[in-house]
Design an enzyme around this catalytic site. Structure first.
Site, PDB file in Angstrom:
ATOM      1  N   GLU A   1       0.830  -1.204   0.000  1.00  0.00           N
ATOM      2  CA  GLU A   1       0.000   0.000   0.000  1.00  0.00           C
ATOM      3  C   GLU A   1       0.864   1.254   0.000  1.00  0.00           C
ATOM      4  OE1 GLU A   1      -2.929  -0.043   3.157  1.00  0.00           O
ATOM      5  OE2 GLU A   1      -4.146  -1.529   2.073  1.00  0.00           O
TER       6      GLU A   1
ATOM      7  N   GLU B   1      -6.117  -7.258  -1.243  1.00  0.00           N
ATOM      8  CA  GLU B   1      -6.476  -7.184   0.183  1.00  0.00           C
ATOM      9  C   GLU B   1      -7.786  -6.437   0.324  1.00  0.00           C
ATOM     10  OE1 GLU B   1      -3.417  -5.755   3.042  1.00  0.00           O
ATOM     11  OE2 GLU B   1      -5.056  -4.594   3.945  1.00  0.00           O
TER      12      GLU B   1
HETATM   13  C1  IDC Z   1      -3.279  -3.979  10.223  1.00  0.00           C
HETATM   14  C2  IDC Z   1      -3.508  -5.165  11.135  1.00  0.00           C
HETATM   15  C3  IDC Z   1      -3.217  -4.762  12.556  1.00  0.00           C
HETATM   16  C4  IDC Z   1      -1.822  -4.172  12.619  1.00  0.00           C
HETATM   17  C5  IDC Z   1      -1.692  -3.018  11.637  1.00  0.00           C
HETATM   18  C6  IDC Z   1      -0.302  -2.410  11.589  1.00  0.00           C
HETATM   19  O1  IDC Z   1      -4.820  -5.639  10.960  1.00  0.00           O
HETATM   20  O2  IDC Z   1      -3.323  -5.880  13.422  1.00  0.00           O
HETATM   21  O3  IDC Z   1      -1.580  -3.699  13.917  1.00  0.00           O
HETATM   22  O4  IDC Z   1      -1.987  -3.487  10.342  1.00  0.00           O
HETATM   23  O5  IDC Z   1       0.604  -3.284  11.036  1.00  0.00           O
HETATM   24  C7  IDC Z   1      -4.205  -2.229   5.569  1.00  0.00           C
HETATM   25  C8  IDC Z   1      -2.856  -2.858   5.617  1.00  0.00           C
HETATM   26  C9  IDC Z   1      -2.795  -3.886   6.705  1.00  0.00           C
HETATM   27  C10 IDC Z   1      -3.588  -3.458   7.926  1.00  0.00           C
HETATM   28  C11 IDC Z   1      -5.053  -3.384   7.530  1.00  0.00           C
HETATM   29  C12 IDC Z   1      -6.002  -3.039   8.690  1.00  0.00           C
HETATM   30  O6  IDC Z   1      -2.447  -3.398   4.377  1.00  0.00           O
HETATM   31  O7  IDC Z   1      -1.434  -4.080   7.029  1.00  0.00           O
HETATM   32  O8  IDC Z   1      -3.435  -4.437   8.905  1.00  0.00           O
HETATM   33  N1  IDC Z   1      -5.182  -2.417   6.458  1.00  0.00           N
HETATM   34  O9  IDC Z   1      -5.683  -1.802   9.232  1.00  0.00           O
HETATM   35  N2  IDC Z   1      -4.634  -1.367   4.665  1.00  0.00           N
HETATM   36  C13 IDC Z   1      -5.868  -0.966   4.993  1.00  0.00           C
HETATM   37  C14 IDC Z   1      -6.252  -1.628   6.147  1.00  0.00           C
END
Ligand code: IDC
Length: 460
Positions: A286, A378
């Site tokens: 991302e 994702e």
């Molecule tokens: C989130 C995980 C969470 C973690 C956070 C930071 O769910 O447990 O603490 O990342 O690493 C994304 C990202 C993905 C995120 C997810 C939800 O690709 O890494 O995971 N998210 O926030 N993009 C949009 C949402």
């Protein structure tokens, strides 16, 4: 025969005998270890280590054993705290498995690397007492090439055809599957039992392997993470699933920050997996706070590295604004359409979280899908934080749209993280049941019901 003899030796000890006619005297058996190589590939392997306590109950334990040669290393273990010093490996209990009753077992495992051959370890001890039970195991399962009964068996090597993902018969297909959580945190969720459930019960076509680069990820141990990713590729392959190798950049948002790491990582995984049909590369999860031209520049430096080693694999490029095609940054797909990445056989990533991203994002995807090959690498059923209430209505609208457009997708996450985006309830991955409905969260139940319906994979 070996198994039988050791089994007898174990019984004899329980009966208080220390010798067995026809076999050499053995020391008291305080424990038994079943060591099984569950998977093996060039330079790496996965092993299951089942410990049975045959002595008095213990609260707090350490299992030790000796690797047969110094080239064998534990890369990543689970269900214990693992360490290695020279050829001596130690696995200490975690809080939840510290008590081992008489006859009680602990199921541990690890991913290892080796050079040369891969003989089994020896000299197992539990709290210093030799485990003279069987250390035999089974050979790794053969890699099935089912030729028809699995997603990879049916579809073979994929390629991009117009705006679609096409199979070996040049027919458009949609892959539906799950993303891991960060593999630096949730390795306990990715094992033979959980991947069997993903392939057989969920009928998932795809495992996305989310390898964070920061946040205790790849940058802390490049060789270790590379080998873990490879082992998950093999575990997906053995079950006929595609493996999407996700270089999970997130913070910082400019993928160029990790350009050198990306080149090193992709050169290695592309060379190692070039002959496989099940691998798809996702080069930047991302991008955020960064322009499309900077992302394009990154892509045009990383893609040739992959192509040099693995010329025919599909590669997916992340997009601006957390892979929103720019929408979350006030832009849209036109910046890509007007200035596409200079490469073939590529797709562009789009991500959404159903409770946060709704109609205006869906409108963009509907429009962009007529011009760009898109892959939803994702998405979540919840808010962009990964938590909050599941939005069933928006998720259903999204998945109906993706089905209609034949856009492939992977759901965040196949894990038991304590957040509503996770498919499993917290604690599930400490056990072995990944199949019953009781282990699913609300999101897991909805997504499983969508993913497990019959695929439409045209053959010929
Ligand atoms: C989130 C995980 C969470 C973690 C956070 C930071 O769910 O447990 O603490 O990342 O690493 C994304 C990202 C993905 C995120 C997810 C939800 O690709 O890494 O995971 N998210 O926030 N993009 C949009 C949402």
């Amino acid at each position: 025969m070996k198994r039988l003899l050791s089994g007898l030796a174990t019984c004899a000890t329980v009966l208080g005998l220390t010798t067995l006619a026809g076999s050499p005297a053995e020391a008291a058996t305080g424990c038994k270890v079943d060591y099984t190589i569950t998977n093996q590939w060039q330079g790496g392997f996965q092993a299951g280590v089942k410990v049975t306590n045959l002595g008095a109950p213990v609260t707090g334990w350490t299992l030790k054993f000796t690797m047969p040669d110094a080239g064998q290393k534990v890369v990543q273990g689970w269900n214990a705290t693992w360490s290695q010093s020279g050829s001596t490996v130690s696995a200490a209990n975690l809080d939840w498995n510290r008590t081992l009753s008489t006859g009680g077992t602990a199921d541990l495992g690890f991913m290892g690397s080796f050079t040369g051959s891969n003989p089994k370890p020896s000299a197992f001890t539990l709290n210093g007492v030799a485990c003279t039970g069987d250390v035999g195991g089974e050979e790794p399962p053969p890699n099935p090439d089912p030729g028809g009964s699995t997603p990879v068996g049916t579809n073979g090597q994929l390629h991009v055809c117009g705006v679609n993902l096409c199979n070996q018969y040049n027919r458009p297909i949609q892959l539906r599957g799950m993303s891991t959580h960060g593999i630096q945190w949730f390795s306990k969720c990715y094992n033979n039992a959980s991947l069997d459930a993903l392939a057989k019960d969920w009928k998932s076509d795809l495992l996305r392997i989310a390898m964070y680069v920061q946040e205790q990820g790849y940058e802390t141990d490049p060789a270790g993470f590379t080998s873990r990713v490879n082992s998950y590729v093999d575990m997906a392959e053995a079950r006929g699933m595609y493996a999407l190798i996700d270089f999970h950049t997130l913070t910082p948002g400019d993928p160029n920050y990790n350009l050198d790491r990306a080149k090193t990582f992709f050169a290695s995984v592309a060379a190692r997996n070039a002959a496989k049909k099940n691998v798809i590369y996702e080069i930047a999860n991302e991008p955020n706070g960064v322009s499309w031209t900077a992302i394009k520049s990154y892509a045009e430096q990383v893609i040739p590295v992959i192509r040099a080693a693995d010329p025919d694999a599909v590669i997916i490029v992340g997009t601006r604004g957390w892979s929103s095609l720019g929408v979350s940054d006030g832009s849209n797909e036109s910046e890509i359409v007007n200035n596409p990445v200079n490469a073939t056989n590529i797709m562009y990533a789009f991500h959404f979280y159903a409770a946060s991203h709704k109609d205006n994002y869906r409108t963009t995807v509907s429009r962009a899908a007529t011009q760009l090959p898109l892959f939803v690498t994702e998405f979540g059923t919840v808010s962009a934080t990964g938590g909050g209430t599941m939005d069933r209505t928006s998720t259903t609208a999204w998945l109906d749209l993706l089905d209609q457009l034949k856009i492939s997708y992977a759901n965040w996450t196949y894990s038991d993280a304590n957040e509503s985006s996770a498919a499993f309830r917290p604690g599930t991955c400490n056990g072995t049941d990944y199949s019953s409905s009781g282990v699913l969260t609300e999101s897991g139940a909805l997504i499983k019901s969508r993913i497990s319906t019959a695929d439409n994979f045209p053959a010929g």
